[in-house]
Motif scaffolding. Sequence first.
Motif: not given
Length: 107
Positions: A40-43, A50-51, A84-89
């Motif tokens: 659910l959090v992934s959505r 959500g972050i 890493y995903c947050l920074i790159k995103g």
Amino acid sequence: MLVLEALSLFFVMLVVNGRDLLPTAVAFGGGFAAIVVVMLVSRTTRWPWGIALGWVVQAGLVACGLLDPVMYVVAALFVAIWTYCLIKGTQLDRLNAARYGGPGDAA
């Protein structure tokens, strides 16, 4: 990334049950509940709150290390991937906004 983490929680649930770290009902009930929460959090990661929930999920994964110390290693890997995903995103969002205009601009 959080979906992959939810899949790994399935195996964590099996390990916790197999090593008799918790009663079977608690291991499977808590494991499936954690999987549903992470899915659910992934959505919700498109919104700032959500972050924040994603960080709570990461803290919960680190807390699994209290049950099995190997989980500290698994949690460290997932926290590193999440960061890493947050920074790159964020970098890609800025690049796309500069290249194609902001979300409110007509192309």
